[in-house]
Each structure stands twice: as C-alpha cells, then as structure tokens.
Scaffold this motif. Structure first.
Motif, PDB file in Angstrom:
ATOM      1  N   VAL A  78       0.823  -1.207   0.000  1.00  0.00           N
ATOM      2  CA  VAL A  78       0.000   0.000   0.000  1.00  0.00           C
ATOM      3  C   VAL A  78       0.864   1.266   0.000  1.00  0.00           C
ATOM      4  CG1 VAL A  78      -1.993  -1.092   1.087  1.00  0.00           C
ATOM      5  CG2 VAL A  78      -0.238  -0.056   2.534  1.00  0.00           C
ATOM      6  N   PHE A  79       0.343   2.283  -0.677  1.00  0.00           N
ATOM      7  CA  PHE A  79       0.970   3.607  -0.705  1.00  0.00           C
ATOM      8  C   PHE A  79       0.789   4.252   0.655  1.00  0.00           C
ATOM      9  CE2 PHE A  79       0.743   8.158  -1.056  1.00  0.00           C
ATOM     10  CZ  PHE A  79       1.719   8.504  -1.976  1.00  0.00           C
ATOM     11  N   TRP A  80       1.885   4.805   1.183  1.00  0.00           N
ATOM     12  CA  TRP A  80       1.886   5.423   2.506  1.00  0.00           C
ATOM     13  C   TRP A  80       2.568   6.766   2.361  1.00  0.00           C
ATOM     14  CZ3 TRP A  80      -1.024   4.842   6.331  1.00  0.00           C
ATOM     15  CH2 TRP A  80      -0.640   4.948   7.663  1.00  0.00           C
ATOM     16  N   GLY A  81       1.839   7.856   2.606  1.00  0.00           N
ATOM     17  CA  GLY A  81       2.376   9.198   2.418  1.00  0.00           C
ATOM     18  C   GLY A  81       2.718   9.886   3.728  1.00  0.00           C
ATOM     19  N   LYS A  82       3.850  10.601   3.738  1.00  0.00           N
ATOM     20  CA  LYS A  82       4.280  11.362   4.920  1.00  0.00           C
ATOM     21  C   LYS A  82       3.755  12.781   4.789  1.00  0.00           C
ATOM     22  CE  LYS A  82       8.431  13.217   7.022  1.00  0.00           C
ATOM     23  NZ  LYS A  82       8.046  14.552   6.597  1.00  0.00           N
ATOM     24  N   ARG A  83       2.968  13.215   5.764  1.00  0.00           N
ATOM     25  CA  ARG A  83       2.401  14.563   5.745  1.00  0.00           C
ATOM     26  C   ARG A  83       3.518  15.588   5.684  1.00  0.00           C
ATOM     27  NH1 ARG A  83      -2.908  15.721   5.812  1.00  0.00           N
ATOM     28  NH2 ARG A  83      -2.402  17.532   7.025  1.00  0.00           N
ATOM     29  N   ILE A  84       3.320  16.599   4.896  1.00  0.00           N
ATOM     30  CA  ILE A  84       4.359  17.603   4.662  1.00  0.00           C
ATOM     31  C   ILE A  84       4.789  18.246   5.983  1.00  0.00           C
ATOM     32  CG2 ILE A  84       2.915  19.628   4.184  1.00  0.00           C
ATOM     33  CD1 ILE A  84       4.839  19.884   1.633  1.00  0.00           C
ATOM     34  N   SER A  85       6.103  18.305   6.180  1.00  0.00           N
ATOM     35  CA  SER A  85       6.737  18.920   7.347  1.00  0.00           C
ATOM     36  C   SER A  85       6.320  18.303   8.684  1.00  0.00           C
ATOM     37  CB  SER A  85       6.463  20.432   7.372  1.00  0.00           C
ATOM     38  OG  SER A  85       6.950  21.023   6.196  1.00  0.00           O
ATOM     39  N   GLN A  86       5.878  17.050   8.677  1.00  0.00           N
ATOM     40  CA  GLN A  86       5.497  16.355   9.910  1.00  0.00           C
ATOM     41  C   GLN A  86       6.080  14.949   9.871  1.00  0.00           C
ATOM     42  OE1 GLN A  86       1.246  16.310  10.674  1.00  0.00           O
ATOM     43  NE2 GLN A  86       0.973  18.220   9.562  1.00  0.00           N
ATOM     44  N   HIS A  87       6.107  14.311  10.999  1.00  0.00           N
ATOM     45  CA  HIS A  87       6.477  12.895  11.009  1.00  0.00           C
ATOM     46  C   HIS A  87       5.205  12.070  11.222  1.00  0.00           C
ATOM     47  CE1 HIS A  87       9.096   9.510  10.995  1.00  0.00           C
ATOM     48  NE2 HIS A  87       8.547   9.068  12.108  1.00  0.00           N
ATOM     49  N   ALA A  88       4.216  12.305  10.372  1.00  0.00           N
ATOM     50  CA  ALA A  88       2.932  11.611  10.434  1.00  0.00           C
ATOM     51  C   ALA A  88       2.668  11.016   9.056  1.00  0.00           C
ATOM     52  CB  ALA A  88       1.820  12.586  10.815  1.00  0.00           C
ATOM     53  N   TRP A  89       2.372   9.733   9.032  1.00  0.00           N
ATOM     54  CA  TRP A  89       2.128   9.014   7.784  1.00  0.00           C
ATOM     55  C   TRP A  89       0.668   8.617   7.706  1.00  0.00           C
ATOM     56  CZ3 TRP A  89       6.059   7.665   4.205  1.00  0.00           C
ATOM     57  CH2 TRP A  89       7.334   8.060   4.576  1.00  0.00           C
ATOM     58  N   GLN A  90       0.108   8.625   6.484  1.00  0.00           N
ATOM     59  CA  GLN A  90      -1.294   8.262   6.308  1.00  0.00           C
ATOM     60  C   GLN A  90      -1.564   7.889   4.859  1.00  0.00           C
ATOM     61  OE1 GLN A  90      -3.214  12.067   7.362  1.00  0.00           O
ATOM     62  NE2 GLN A  90      -3.908  12.174   5.242  1.00  0.00           N
ATOM     63  N   PHE A  91      -2.771   7.342   4.643  1.00  0.00           N
ATOM     64  CA  PHE A  91      -3.266   7.116   3.290  1.00  0.00           C
ATOM     65  C   PHE A  91      -3.745   8.454   2.728  1.00  0.00           C
ATOM     66  CE2 PHE A  91      -4.574   2.684   4.801  1.00  0.00           C
ATOM     67  CZ  PHE A  91      -3.533   2.049   4.154  1.00  0.00           C
ATOM     68  N   PRO A  92      -3.762   8.600   1.413  1.00  0.00           N
ATOM     69  CA  PRO A  92      -4.367   9.810   0.830  1.00  0.00           C
ATOM     70  C   PRO A  92      -5.843   9.886   1.225  1.00  0.00           C
ATOM     71  CG  PRO A  92      -3.118   8.582  -0.823  1.00  0.00           C
ATOM     72  CD  PRO A  92      -3.199   7.715   0.392  1.00  0.00           C
ATOM     73  N   GLN A  93      -6.301  11.081   1.506  1.00  0.00           N
ATOM     74  CA  GLN A  93      -7.704  11.309   1.830  1.00  0.00           C
ATOM     75  C   GLN A  93      -8.026  12.773   1.613  1.00  0.00           C
ATOM     76  OE1 GLN A  93      -7.553  10.354   6.160  1.00  0.00           O
ATOM     77  NE2 GLN A  93      -8.346  12.425   6.421  1.00  0.00           N
ATOM     78  N   GLY A  94      -9.303  13.083   1.507  1.00  0.00           N
ATOM     79  CA  GLY A  94      -9.674  14.480   1.357  1.00  0.00           C
ATOM     80  C   GLY A  94     -11.171  14.671   1.311  1.00  0.00           C
ATOM     81  N   GLY A  95     -11.576  15.906   1.474  1.00  0.00           N
ATOM     82  CA  GLY A  95     -12.987  16.254   1.554  1.00  0.00           C
ATOM     83  C   GLY A  95     -13.719  16.153   0.235  1.00  0.00           C
ATOM     84  N   ILE A  96     -15.014  15.884   0.355  1.00  0.00           N
ATOM     85  CA  ILE A  96     -15.898  15.851  -0.806  1.00  0.00           C
ATOM     86  C   ILE A  96     -16.488  17.249  -0.957  1.00  0.00           C
ATOM     87  CG2 ILE A  96     -18.005  14.862  -1.790  1.00  0.00           C
ATOM     88  CD1 ILE A  96     -17.399  12.337  -0.101  1.00  0.00           C
ATOM     89  N   GLN A  97     -16.318  17.833  -2.119  1.00  0.00           N
ATOM     90  CA  GLN A  97     -16.824  19.186  -2.365  1.00  0.00           C
ATOM     91  C   GLN A  97     -18.310  19.136  -2.717  1.00  0.00           C
ATOM     92  OE1 GLN A  97     -14.193  20.696  -5.407  1.00  0.00           O
ATOM     93  NE2 GLN A  97     -12.468  20.835  -4.000  1.00  0.00           N
ATOM     94  N   HIS A  98     -18.990  20.262  -2.499  1.00  0.00           N
ATOM     95  CA  HIS A  98     -20.417  20.368  -2.797  1.00  0.00           C
ATOM     96  C   HIS A  98     -20.677  19.969  -4.255  1.00  0.00           C
ATOM     97  CE1 HIS A  98     -24.522  21.672  -2.370  1.00  0.00           C
ATOM     98  NE2 HIS A  98     -24.392  22.387  -3.469  1.00  0.00           N
ATOM     99  N   GLY A  99     -21.637  19.071  -4.474  1.00  0.00           N
ATOM    100  CA  GLY A  99     -22.005  18.637  -5.816  1.00  0.00           C
ATOM    101  C   GLY A  99     -21.139  17.518  -6.372  1.00  0.00           C
ATOM    102  N   GLU A 100     -20.180  17.061  -5.613  1.00  0.00           N
ATOM    103  CA  GLU A 100     -19.246  16.037  -6.066  1.00  0.00           C
ATOM    104  C   GLU A 100     -19.675  14.680  -5.508  1.00  0.00           C
ATOM    105  OE1 GLU A 100     -14.485  16.642  -6.509  1.00  0.00           O
ATOM    106  OE2 GLU A 100     -15.216  16.613  -4.471  1.00  0.00           O
ATOM    107  N   THR A 101     -19.574  13.627  -6.309  1.00  0.00           N
ATOM    108  CA  THR A 101     -19.818  12.280  -5.799  1.00  0.00           C
ATOM    109  C   THR A 101     -18.558  11.811  -5.073  1.00  0.00           C
ATOM    110  OG1 THR A 101     -18.951  11.118  -7.736  1.00  0.00           O
ATOM    111  CG2 THR A 101     -21.306  11.762  -7.787  1.00  0.00           C
ATOM    112  N   PRO A 102     -18.671  10.799  -4.208  1.00  0.00           N
ATOM    113  CA  PRO A 102     -17.468  10.268  -3.574  1.00  0.00           C
ATOM    114  C   PRO A 102     -16.410   9.807  -4.596  1.00  0.00           C
ATOM    115  CG  PRO A 102     -19.376   9.525  -2.355  1.00  0.00           C
ATOM    116  CD  PRO A 102     -19.888  10.204  -3.595  1.00  0.00           C
ATOM    117  N   GLN A 103     -16.838   9.168  -5.674  1.00  0.00           N
ATOM    118  CA  GLN A 103     -15.860   8.698  -6.667  1.00  0.00           C
ATOM    119  C   GLN A 103     -15.180   9.882  -7.368  1.00  0.00           C
ATOM    120  OE1 GLN A 103     -16.757   5.227  -8.879  1.00  0.00           O
ATOM    121  NE2 GLN A 103     -15.282   5.680 -10.484  1.00  0.00           N
ATOM    122  N   GLN A 104     -15.910  10.919  -7.694  1.00  0.00           N
ATOM    123  CA  GLN A 104     -15.296  12.111  -8.291  1.00  0.00           C
ATOM    124  C   GLN A 104     -14.285  12.716  -7.330  1.00  0.00           C
ATOM    125  OE1 GLN A 104     -18.974  14.214  -9.002  1.00  0.00           O
ATOM    126  NE2 GLN A 104     -18.983  13.721 -11.190  1.00  0.00           N
ATOM    127  N   ALA A 105     -14.649  12.791  -6.046  1.00  0.00           N
ATOM    128  CA  ALA A 105     -13.732  13.330  -5.037  1.00  0.00           C
ATOM    129  C   ALA A 105     -12.488  12.462  -4.923  1.00  0.00           C
ATOM    130  CB  ALA A 105     -14.439  13.431  -3.682  1.00  0.00           C
TER     131      ALA A 105
END
Length: 175
Positions: free
Chosen positions: A22-49
């Motif tokens: 699995v892809f594991w990303g290090k948050r910029i300027s932190q020592h915290a690693w996570q999967f990519p994630q992000g908010g769903i914008q108004h009018g956007e489907t989860p897949q589009q987001a």
C-alpha cells in the motif's frame, strides 16, 4: 460542509502496487504518515472526489489506477479536541470525518507518482508498505477507521489477485 452530526464528508484511498503493498504518504513537514484522503466538495460524488484527491495528493490520474472496490457505508472518526481546533475554524459543531474508502490498483509506474502535482502538496515523501503495516503506524484516532476500511476492502484484493492469475495464461496463449 458538515452533516447534522458534525462530520465532514471525506474519501480515503488505499492504493496498491502489483505486490499488494500500500501507498503510505508522509504529511508535509510532519512525522505523520497516512493514506491519501480528502474532503468531498459540494455537488461532487465520492468517486469524483476520490479521483480529484488522488491527482491532487499523489499526482495519479484515472488511467494510472483501476478501482477494485469501495466501502459500503460511511466510516466515521472523531478528531480529538487538540487537533479539532484547526479543522473547526469556521465550522461550528465539527466532530470529525465520515469517509467512503476506495481500494485502487496502480497500473502505472512508481515514476508516475508526483507529490507536487498541486499547488498545495499534502505529502513530502512516500513509500510502499505491507498491507497491514499502516494499522500500527497511523495516528491513534484514525486507527479504528483504517482497520474497518482495510478489513472490508481486503476481499477485493484477493478477488483481483485471482482475476490476474486467470488472465495470465490467456495473455501468454495470445502472445
């Protein structure tokens, strides 16, 4: 955009390579690693987001991945008070995130990953990990959601592996 319970709609992405790491990303300027994630914008489907976040955070486009599956329902986590203050600015009643998780197979190459694809990079480093390693490494308040998502999506990983094995003899016979 918050729901009535104070959760922000979001997508999470588990990106696999051909070795099921699995892809594991290090948050910029932190020592915290996570999967990519992000908010769903108004009018956007989860897949589009999901595709937008994949491009913004990892630099991969639709053609670089294949969708293997997604969680059936929203998975929620609450953000502890010490982290919630920053996320809550302008959002009264913020409690945390509710997420739809996607499992993707990368069909592109490692060199297709471009962490600086957007003007606001999320990660400054990345690596491939064994599938279950993120459960030990992710920040505590996200751990249960990661566990739920990874358990639910794990079956798609095996379905895809079996499909790839069935396709290999056909591909060899056609060459």
């Amino acid at each position: 955009m918050l729901d009535r319970e104070g959760f922000r709609p979001n997508v999470g992405i588990i990106l696999l390579n051909h070795r099921n790491e699995v892809f594991w990303g290090k948050r910029i300027s932190q020592h915290a690693w996570q999967f990519p994630q992000g908010g769903i914008q108004h009018g956007e489907t989860p897949q589009q987001a999901m595709f937008r976040e994949l491009e913004e955070e990892v630099g991969l486009q639709r053609g670089h991945v294949r969708v293997l599956g997604r969680t059936r329902d929203w998975l929620r986590y609450e953000v502890p008070e010490r982290w919630a203050r920053r996320a809550r600015e302008g959002a009264a009643g913020y409690r945390g995130q509710k997420q739809i998780w996607y499992l993707l197979r990368m069909v592109g190459r490692d060199c297709d990953v471009k962490l600086r694809a957007s003007g606001h990079p999320e990660f400054d480093a990345w690596r491939w990990n064994d599938y279950w390693v993120p459960l030990e490494a992710v920040i505590e308040f996200k751990r249960e959601v990661y566990r739920q998502a990874m358990l639910e999506l794990h079956r798609y990983l095996h379905d895809d592996s079996r499909a790839r094995l069935r396709a290999a003899p056909r591909a060899a016979a056609n060459s």
